[in-house]
Design an enzyme around this catalytic site. Structure first.
Site, PDB file in Angstrom:
ATOM      1  CE  LYS A 166      11.484  20.959  -9.717  1.00 44.51           C
ATOM      2  NZ  LYS A 166      13.401  20.847 -10.626  1.00 44.51           N
ATOM      3  CB  CYS A 205       8.815  13.884 -25.216  1.00 45.89           C
ATOM      4  SG  CYS A 205       8.087  15.300 -25.936  1.00 45.89           S
ATOM      5  CD  GLU A 217      12.318   9.270 -23.520  1.00 43.25           C
ATOM      6  OE1 GLU A 217      13.065   9.621 -22.480  1.00 43.25           O
ATOM      7  OE2 GLU A 217      12.012  10.292 -24.175  1.00 43.25           O
ATOM      8  CB  VAL A 236      11.261  11.306 -12.236  1.00 40.47           C
ATOM      9  CG1 VAL A 236      10.446  12.729 -10.981  1.00 40.47           C
ATOM     10  CG2 VAL A 236      12.968  11.618 -12.347  1.00 40.47           C
ATOM     11  N   GLY A 237       7.965  10.476 -13.234  1.00 45.24           N
ATOM     12  CA  GLY A 237       6.588  10.555 -13.526  1.00 45.24           C
ATOM     13  C   GLY A 237       5.930   9.532 -12.077  1.00 45.24           C
ATOM     14  CD  GLU A 241       1.193  14.998 -22.255  1.00 44.58           C
ATOM     15  OE1 GLU A 241       1.769  14.962 -22.681  1.00 44.58           O
ATOM     16  OE2 GLU A 241       0.321  15.500 -21.744  1.00 44.58           O
ATOM     17  N   GLY A 286       8.410  14.974 -17.667  1.00 42.70           N
ATOM     18  CA  GLY A 286       9.475  14.217 -17.890  1.00 42.70           C
ATOM     19  C   GLY A 286       9.426  12.815 -18.027  1.00 42.70           C
ATOM     20  CB  SER A 287      12.632  10.609 -16.754  1.00 43.58           C
ATOM     21  OG  SER A 287      12.161  10.466 -15.576  1.00 43.58           O
ATOM     22  CB  THR A 288       7.963   6.868 -17.690  1.00 42.49           C
ATOM     23  OG1 THR A 288       8.341   6.692 -19.113  1.00 42.49           O
ATOM     24  CG2 THR A 288       7.951   5.348 -17.458  1.00 42.49           C
TER      25      THR A 288
HETATM   26  P1  NAD Z   1      13.210  14.354 -15.335  1.00 42.51           P
HETATM   27  O1  NAD Z   1      11.862  13.774 -14.532  1.00 42.51           O
HETATM   28  O2  NAD Z   1      14.599  13.668 -14.862  1.00 42.51           O
HETATM   29  O3  NAD Z   1      12.842  16.081 -15.118  1.00 42.51           O
HETATM   30  C1  NAD Z   1      11.665  16.443 -14.520  1.00 42.51           C
HETATM   31  C2  NAD Z   1      11.371  17.281 -13.973  1.00 42.51           C
HETATM   32  O4  NAD Z   1      11.282  16.668 -12.719  1.00 42.51           O
HETATM   33  C3  NAD Z   1      12.750  18.183 -13.591  1.00 42.51           C
HETATM   34  O5  NAD Z   1      11.827  19.389 -13.444  1.00 42.51           O
HETATM   35  C4  NAD Z   1      13.047  17.528 -12.260  1.00 42.51           C
HETATM   36  O6  NAD Z   1      14.234  19.124 -11.661  1.00 42.51           O
HETATM   37  C5  NAD Z   1      11.767  17.020 -11.435  1.00 42.51           C
HETATM   38  N1  NAD Z   1      12.228  16.245 -10.276  1.00 42.51           N
HETATM   39  C6  NAD Z   1      13.158  15.657 -10.697  1.00 42.51           C
HETATM   40  N2  NAD Z   1      12.689  14.020  -9.511  1.00 42.51           N
HETATM   41  C7  NAD Z   1      11.787  14.563  -8.758  1.00 42.51           C
HETATM   42  C8  NAD Z   1      11.383  13.890  -7.664  1.00 42.51           C
HETATM   43  N3  NAD Z   1      11.342  12.456  -7.107  1.00 42.51           N
HETATM   44  N4  NAD Z   1       9.462  14.255  -7.353  1.00 42.51           N
HETATM   45  C9  NAD Z   1       9.316  15.442  -9.074  1.00 42.51           C
HETATM   46  N5  NAD Z   1       9.927  15.779  -9.595  1.00 42.51           N
HETATM   47  C10 NAD Z   1      11.647  15.594  -9.678  1.00 42.51           C
HETATM   48  O7  NAD Z   1      13.234  15.006 -16.751  1.00 42.51           O
HETATM   49  P2  NAD Z   1      14.366  15.476 -18.098  1.00 42.51           P
HETATM   50  O8  NAD Z   1      15.735  14.880 -18.235  1.00 42.51           O
HETATM   51  O9  NAD Z   1      14.580  16.914 -16.998  1.00 42.51           O
HETATM   52  O10 NAD Z   1      13.141  15.752 -19.134  1.00 42.51           O
HETATM   53  C11 NAD Z   1      13.792  14.019 -20.087  1.00 42.51           C
HETATM   54  C12 NAD Z   1      12.518  13.421 -20.121  1.00 42.51           C
HETATM   55  O11 NAD Z   1      11.426  14.162 -20.000  1.00 42.51           O
HETATM   56  C13 NAD Z   1      12.528  12.067 -21.667  1.00 42.51           C
HETATM   57  O12 NAD Z   1      12.223  10.809 -20.400  1.00 42.51           O
HETATM   58  C14 NAD Z   1      11.085  12.737 -22.066  1.00 42.51           C
HETATM   59  O13 NAD Z   1      10.666  12.376 -22.663  1.00 42.51           O
HETATM   60  C15 NAD Z   1      10.297  13.884 -21.015  1.00 42.51           C
HETATM   61  N6  NAD Z   1       9.758  14.297 -21.864  1.00 42.51           N
HETATM   62  C16 NAD Z   1       7.992  14.064 -22.200  1.00 42.51           C
HETATM   63  C17 NAD Z   1       7.486  15.344 -23.242  1.00 42.51           C
HETATM   64  C18 NAD Z   1       6.025  15.050 -23.438  1.00 42.51           C
HETATM   65  O14 NAD Z   1       5.525  15.965 -23.156  1.00 42.51           O
HETATM   66  N7  NAD Z   1       5.922  13.772 -23.277  1.00 42.51           N
HETATM   67  C19 NAD Z   1       7.847  16.536 -23.252  1.00 42.51           C
HETATM   68  C20 NAD Z   1       9.300  17.054 -22.996  1.00 42.51           C
HETATM   69  C21 NAD Z   1      10.207  16.054 -22.143  1.00 42.51           C
END
Ligand code: NAD
Length: 503
Positions: free
Chosen positions: A191, A300, A398, A248-249, A266, A244-246
């Site tokens: 996704k 990130c 961040e 949503v993680g 990550e 993605g973000s901490t």
């Molecule tokens: P995000 O957390 O908003 O979204 C990431 C993904 O999660 C998207 O595909 C989104 O649709 C999905 N998502 C949203 N809500 C969800 C839920 N409830 N359950 C499951 N999935 C859901 O992050 P973003 O804004 O797309 O990216 C930016 C963030 O990602 C920053 O915090 C950045 O540091 C982090 N990031 C980390 C790494 C790494 O390798 N550590 C790499 C790139 C980005």
């Protein structure tokens, strides 16, 4: 446009958006979608892509296909040479289609076309590397358990993996995960971010062309709160890999608890650039400017916190500001652009909110701090705050934009304390000509990746991932394949087993 020298353009804007289907069980489909997501180019404000807004029924269908392909298909059961061949063919197809992929990436993210080209070709290299790892994957044996027992440790693919990816490096981050998942023998439901799903769907077409069996990779589009959440919760998925973000993680981790999925996270970073007094300040300043401006700071591993020895603080700040003023910001389709548009309206407002917060907290704004006026696009001046203290919000959270903070230290121990003083632990850079200083610092900094006298460098050979709230698990390297396996210990009795019950 500010700072943009020369604006040769090879590509023109599309006259209409590109229409995509989802990819389930080897077929292109609109699935259950009743509406479409239209992606506007953030730099040009024209529609560039349209994808179906998928739902829970599509997740069920894709998971069932991935489950069948894993449990009954050839992918996990065949020799690794078959998987390696498909990965190598995919890499070749990525190279053949690199310009089309790079254009889609630029139109959806707002990043410079030259950077997108680099990322697409870099991704092809990672697919090639992962093909080798498919064949290198192996377990272990114990021949030291006595005459009557032999121990084997085998690795098995974990099963069906849900892969959720962000918008900042859509194609590159996919390459740091998907070929490793496939190399291990797993099947996948992907996704991508709803903002930037185009290149992931294009890749699905290339995988089919490369001979990937149906159902092994499925790609769903739609909102994260619906599709991503359903993937994280799904009880027929064995592992979820989330980038993605901490924030949503954390949700993903809670959702995965239902069937105790294996989990890889990550997440975000607030990465220090620690500059000691003996550092090459010109080299450090250039890397610091690159580290915070690259991808408009939406990285990130952006080096967003300078922690510098007080004796060189002023000189380093001057060098950073002088180089930053020369960075070419503007139309990402222009061949000479180094920094393009911020990816989303909501996000530029968030970054500007942090800049305002920095002012209110008493940090000193020494460079930038505002939007660059433009008829179209969302461009930000690279921004530098000095006299930042560790308790300020701009030093702790961040920002994910081109905003740099500068904090001075006097002693080595204070530098390390400041470097470690955030909830994150993703990456760090150390600048010193002294071996003892730099190696001691690498040992004491809590981060998954540490660079010495460079930043954001390296290839797929080394693992990436975070300490603390920056994540769980590792991607790339041999660890990147092992991450998607389960270990099994096999004990083999040789000869007669001593009887327990007397007869
Ligand atoms: P995000 O957390 O908003 O979204 C990431 C993904 O999660 C998207 O595909 C989104 O649709 C999905 N998502 C949203 N809500 C969800 C839920 N409830 N359950 C499951 N999935 C859901 O992050 P973003 O804004 O797309 O990216 C930016 C963030 O990602 C920053 O915090 C950045 O540091 C982090 N990031 C980390 C790494 C790494 O390798 N550590 C790499 C790139 C980005």
């Amino acid at each position: 446009m500010n700072n943009n020298n020369g604006n040769t353009r090879i590509h023109q804007l599309p006259t209409e958006p590109r229409h995509f289907d989802m990819f389930i069980d080897g077929q292109w489909t609109q699935g259950s979608a009743l509406k479409q997501v239209t992606r506007m180019s953030p730099a040009h404000n024209v529609p560039v892509s349209q994808y179906p807004s998928g739902g829970v029924a599509d997740v069920d269908q894709a998971v069932a296909a991935a489950r069948r392909a894993f449990d009954h298909g050839l992918w996990a059961k065949s020799g690794a040479d078959f998987r390696a061949t498909v990965l190598l063919k995919t890499a070749a197809l990525i190279r053949q289609n690199s310009e089309e992929l790079a254009l889609c990436e630029t139109l959806e993210t707002g990043k410079p076309i030259n950077q997108s080209r680099g990322e697409v070709l870099g991704a092809a290299g990672i697919w090639e590397y992962a093909a080798g790892q498919a064949r290198a994957l192996h377990g272990d044996s114990f021949n030291n358990l006595g005459d009557n027992l032999l121990g084997l440790v085998t690795r098995e693919p974990v099963g069906v993996v849900g892969l959720i990816t962000p918008w900042n490096f859509p194609f590159f981050i996919l390459a740091e995960r998907l070929p490793f998942i496939l190399a291990s023998g797993c099947t996948v439901v992907v996704k991508p971010s709803e903002l930037t799903s185009g290149t992931t769907l294009m890749l699905a077409g290339l995988l089919k062309q490369a001979g990937l069996p149906d159902g092994v990779v499925n790609v769903l589009t739609g909102p994260g709160s619906v599709v991503g959440q359903a993937i994280s919760e799904h009880t027929d998925i064995d592992m979820v890999s989330f980038t993605g973000s901490t924030e949503v993680g954390r949700l993903t981790m809670a959702a995965a608890a239902g069937n105790m999925k294996k989990i890889g996270l990550e997440l975000g970073g607030k990465n220090p650039q620690v500059v000691f007094a003996d550092a090459d300040l010109d080299a450090a300043a250039d890397a610091i400017v690159f580290g915070i401006c690259f991808n408009a700071g939406q990285c990130c591993v952006s080096g967003s916190r300078v922690v510098v020895h007080r004796s060189v603080e002023q000189l380093l700040t001057e060098k950073i500001c002088s180089l930053m003023a020369k960075v070419r910001i503007g139309d990402p389709l222009s061949e000479s652009t180094q920094v393009g548009s911020i990816t989303e309206q909501r996000h530029i407002e968030r970054i500007l909110g942090y800049i305002e917060q920095g002012r209110k907290e008493g940090a000193v704004l020494v460079q930038g701090g505002a939007r660059i006026d433009s008829a179209q696009g969302m461009y930000l001046q690279p921004t530098v705050f000095s006299e930042v203290t560790a308790d300020m919000v701009i030093a702790r959270e961040e920002i994910f934009g081109p905003v740099l903070t500068i904090t001075a230290f006097d002693e080595f121990d204070e530098a390390i304390r400041l470097a470690n003083d955030t909830p994150f632990g993703l990456a760090a850079s150390i600048w010193s000509r002294d071996l003892e200083t730099s190696l001691q610092a690498t040992r004491q900094i809590k981060a998954g990746r540490v660079w010495v006298n460079t930043t954001i460098a390296g290839g797929p050979e080394l693992p990436s991932g975070g300490f603390k709230q920056s994540g769980i698990g590792r991607e790339t390297g041999r660890y990147g394949v092992e991450e998607y396996t389960e270990l099994k210990s096999v004990h083999v009795q040789l000869g007669e087993r001593p009887r327990w019950v007397e007869v």
